[in-house]
Design a protein around this motif. Structure first.
Motif, PDB file in Angstrom:
ATOM      1  N   GLU A 285      25.262  61.834   2.132  1.00 43.99           N
ATOM      2  CA  GLU A 285      24.243  61.285   3.032  1.00 43.99           C
ATOM      3  C   GLU A 285      24.758  61.380   4.463  1.00 43.99           C
ATOM      4  N   VAL A 286      23.981  62.003   5.308  1.00 42.60           N
ATOM      5  CA  VAL A 286      24.353  62.196   6.705  1.00 42.60           C
ATOM      6  C   VAL A 286      23.646  61.132   7.547  1.00 42.60           C
ATOM      7  N   LEU A 287      24.413  60.359   8.301  1.00 42.98           N
ATOM      8  CA  LEU A 287      23.872  59.313   9.173  1.00 42.98           C
ATOM      9  C   LEU A 287      23.850  59.834  10.603  1.00 42.98           C
ATOM     10  N   ASP A 288      22.680  59.825  11.210  1.00 48.93           N
ATOM     11  CA  ASP A 288      22.555  60.306  12.583  1.00 48.93           C
ATOM     12  C   ASP A 288      22.759  59.207  13.615  1.00 48.93           C
ATOM     13  N   ARG A 289      22.909  57.956  13.181  1.00 53.17           N
ATOM     14  CA  ARG A 289      23.148  56.859  14.096  1.00 53.17           C
ATOM     15  C   ARG A 289      23.986  55.799  13.409  1.00 53.17           C
ATOM     16  N   PRO A 290      24.693  54.966  14.147  1.00 55.72           N
ATOM     17  CA  PRO A 290      25.515  53.927  13.509  1.00 55.72           C
ATOM     18  C   PRO A 290      24.651  52.938  12.723  1.00 55.72           C
ATOM     19  N   SER A 291      25.243  52.391  11.683  1.00 52.64           N
ATOM     20  CA  SER A 291      24.518  51.417  10.860  1.00 52.64           C
ATOM     21  C   SER A 291      24.555  50.016  11.427  1.00 52.64           C
ATOM     22  N   VAL A 292      25.237  49.829  12.549  1.00 47.45           N
ATOM     23  CA  VAL A 292      25.276  48.538  13.234  1.00 47.45           C
ATOM     24  C   VAL A 292      24.770  48.743  14.651  1.00 47.45           C
ATOM     25  N   PRO A 293      24.151  47.752  15.246  1.00 49.71           N
ATOM     26  CA  PRO A 293      23.679  47.910  16.625  1.00 49.71           C
ATOM     27  C   PRO A 293      24.848  48.052  17.582  1.00 49.71           C
ATOM     28  N   GLN A 294      24.729  48.967  18.538  1.00 48.26           N
ATOM     29  CA  GLN A 294      25.810  49.216  19.476  1.00 48.26           C
ATOM     30  C   GLN A 294      25.927  48.127  20.529  1.00 48.26           C
ATOM     31  N   HIS A 295      24.817  47.498  20.859  1.00 45.12           N
ATOM     32  CA  HIS A 295      24.821  46.475  21.887  1.00 45.12           C
ATOM     33  C   HIS A 295      24.274  45.185  21.292  1.00 45.12           C
TER      34      HIS A 295
ATOM     35  N   TYR B 211      31.504  47.565  14.126  1.00 45.31           N
ATOM     36  CA  TYR B 211      31.841  47.632  12.696  1.00 45.31           C
ATOM     37  C   TYR B 211      32.879  46.563  12.330  1.00 45.31           C
ATOM     38  N   LEU B 212      33.861  46.370  13.190  1.00 47.75           N
ATOM     39  CA  LEU B 212      34.894  45.372  12.914  1.00 47.75           C
ATOM     40  C   LEU B 212      34.307  43.966  12.877  1.00 47.75           C
ATOM     41  N   SER B 213      33.399  43.673  13.800  1.00 47.51           N
ATOM     42  CA  SER B 213      32.762  42.353  13.801  1.00 47.51           C
ATOM     43  C   SER B 213      31.946  42.127  12.530  1.00 47.51           C
ATOM     44  N   GLN B 214      31.229  43.170  12.087  1.00 50.72           N
ATOM     45  CA  GLN B 214      30.451  43.039  10.861  1.00 50.72           C
ATOM     46  C   GLN B 214      31.360  42.896   9.646  1.00 50.72           C
ATOM     47  N   ALA B 215      32.489  43.602   9.626  1.00 49.08           N
ATOM     48  CA  ALA B 215      33.426  43.486   8.505  1.00 49.08           C
ATOM     49  C   ALA B 215      34.026  42.087   8.430  1.00 49.08           C
ATOM     50  N   LYS B 216      34.359  41.514   9.581  1.00 50.49           N
ATOM     51  CA  LYS B 216      34.911  40.159   9.582  1.00 50.49           C
ATOM     52  C   LYS B 216      33.887  39.128   9.124  1.00 50.49           C
TER      53      LYS B 216
ATOM     54  N   GLN C 279      42.980  47.397  12.088  1.00 44.90           N
ATOM     55  CA  GLN C 279      42.016  46.666  12.912  1.00 44.90           C
ATOM     56  C   GLN C 279      41.576  45.371  12.242  1.00 44.90           C
ATOM     57  N   ILE C 280      41.364  45.409  10.930  1.00 44.21           N
ATOM     58  CA  ILE C 280      40.942  44.197  10.228  1.00 44.21           C
ATOM     59  C   ILE C 280      42.068  43.168  10.188  1.00 44.21           C
ATOM     60  N   ASN C 281      43.287  43.627   9.981  1.00 41.43           N
ATOM     61  CA  ASN C 281      44.426  42.708   9.906  1.00 41.43           C
ATOM     62  C   ASN C 281      44.926  42.270  11.278  1.00 41.43           C
ATOM     63  N   GLY C 282      44.421  42.867  12.327  1.00 39.90           N
ATOM     64  CA  GLY C 282      44.813  42.468  13.670  1.00 39.90           C
ATOM     65  C   GLY C 282      45.969  43.246  14.248  1.00 39.90           C
ATOM     66  N   THR C 283      46.473  44.258  13.544  1.00 42.25           N
ATOM     67  CA  THR C 283      47.580  45.055  14.066  1.00 42.25           C
ATOM     68  C   THR C 283      47.123  45.995  15.170  1.00 42.25           C
ATOM     69  N   TYR C 284      45.945  46.609  14.994  1.00 43.15           N
ATOM     70  CA  TYR C 284      45.372  47.508  15.983  1.00 43.15           C
ATOM     71  C   TYR C 284      44.192  46.819  16.664  1.00 43.15           C
ATOM     72  N   GLU C 285      43.816  47.367  17.786  1.00 41.62           N
ATOM     73  CA  GLU C 285      42.699  46.838  18.572  1.00 41.62           C
ATOM     74  C   GLU C 285      41.564  47.857  18.575  1.00 41.62           C
ATOM     75  N   ALA C 286      40.346  47.377  18.345  1.00 43.81           N
ATOM     76  CA  ALA C 286      39.164  48.244  18.354  1.00 43.81           C
ATOM     77  C   ALA C 286      38.655  48.365  19.784  1.00 43.81           C
ATOM     78  N   LYS C 287      38.995  49.470  20.448  1.00 40.88           N
ATOM     79  CA  LYS C 287      38.603  49.674  21.841  1.00 40.88           C
ATOM     80  C   LYS C 287      37.219  50.303  21.960  1.00 40.88           C
ATOM     81  N   ASN C 288      36.825  51.091  20.992  1.00 42.16           N
ATOM     82  CA  ASN C 288      35.505  51.720  21.024  1.00 42.16           C
ATOM     83  C   ASN C 288      34.432  50.681  20.724  1.00 42.16           C
ATOM     84  N   ASP C 289      33.291  50.772  21.410  1.00 46.49           N
ATOM     85  CA  ASP C 289      32.210  49.800  21.213  1.00 46.49           C
ATOM     86  C   ASP C 289      31.655  49.867  19.799  1.00 46.49           C
ATOM     87  N   VAL C 290      31.514  51.085  19.262  1.00 42.51           N
ATOM     88  CA  VAL C 290      30.978  51.225  17.911  1.00 42.51           C
ATOM     89  C   VAL C 290      31.963  50.666  16.884  1.00 42.51           C
TER      90      VAL C 290
END
Length: 215
Positions: A69-79, A21-26, A6-17
């Motif tokens: 450490e258990v995360l009950d919600r994503p660390s990035v905003p979904q919307h 994460y991909l946008s934050q990584a870039k 996904q980071i290198n552009g080979t795969y596409e991130a279809k899930n919103d979450v």
């Protein structure tokens, strides 16, 4: 492998979450002068492989050796909230202002014209509708939506590349209205590439025939 692709552009991130994460990584990658993400096989990275397998095991005995450490919600905003442009004036603006507030305009000629037009319109839930005696209320649209509506009816999935009269009739049957429907549809259809290529050839001469009498 999925994250690396996904980071290198080979795969596409279809899930919103995953897309968040991909946008934050870039964004983080842009902060480095050079950065390269490489996928390492499990056989060459046993520690990470053990951690990935430990996620599916019981945390009670696993937490004795590794901090978990258990995360009950994503660390990035979904919307993400996008800034849109508001307050753009159109042909509906004076009519909506008059029907909403009823404030008269300064110029008497313009105010008389707006009052006369407002008799054929109605405001409902903040949306302007056109009144007709033989049809239900038609939703009024601005110039930004007219091109899309004409293109969708004329050359969309169920479009027949019909003439401007049928296109306008279909738009009104679908419940849309704007003042220059016939003119806009005519200009848009004349620019259609498919209609120009597949239109029937006219065998009539361009000029009138001039009879020539024998000398």
């Amino acid at each position: 492998m999925l994250i690396t692709g996904q980071i290198n552009g080979t795969y596409e991130a279809k899930n919103d979450v995953m897309a968040s994460y991909l946008s934050q990584a870039k964004d983080l990658i842009l902060q480095f002068l050079s950065c390269k993400v490489i996928h390492i096989k499990r056989s060459e990275n046993k520690s990470a492989d053990a951690l990935s397998k430990g996620a599916s095991t019981n945390f009670e005995h696993f937490a004795k050796y590794i901090r978990v450490e258990v995360l009950d919600r994503p660390s990035v905003p979904q919307h993400k909230v996008l800034v849109i442009q508001t307050g753009v004036e159109s042909w509906m603006t004076p009519i909506m202002a008059y029907l909403t507030s009823g404030a008269p305009l300064e110029e008497k000629a313009v105010a008389r014209k707006i009052r006369h037009k407002a008799l054929n319109y109605r405001m409902q839930d903040g949306i302007l509708y056109r009144r007709y005696f033989l049809s239900p209320l038609l939703r009024c649209v601005d110039a930004e939506d007219t091109n899309y509506l004409i293109r969708e009816v004329h050359e969309g999935i169920y479009g027949l590349h019909a003439g401007y009269r049928m296109v306008v009739a279909k738009l009104m049957n679908a419940g849309y209205y704007w003042p220059d429907m016939h003119m806009d549809a005519t200009h848009k259809i004349r620019k259609c590439d498919s209609c120009q290529r597949h239109a029937p050839n006219t065998l009539r001469p361009k000029n009138e025939l001039v009879p020539v009498t024998p000398a």
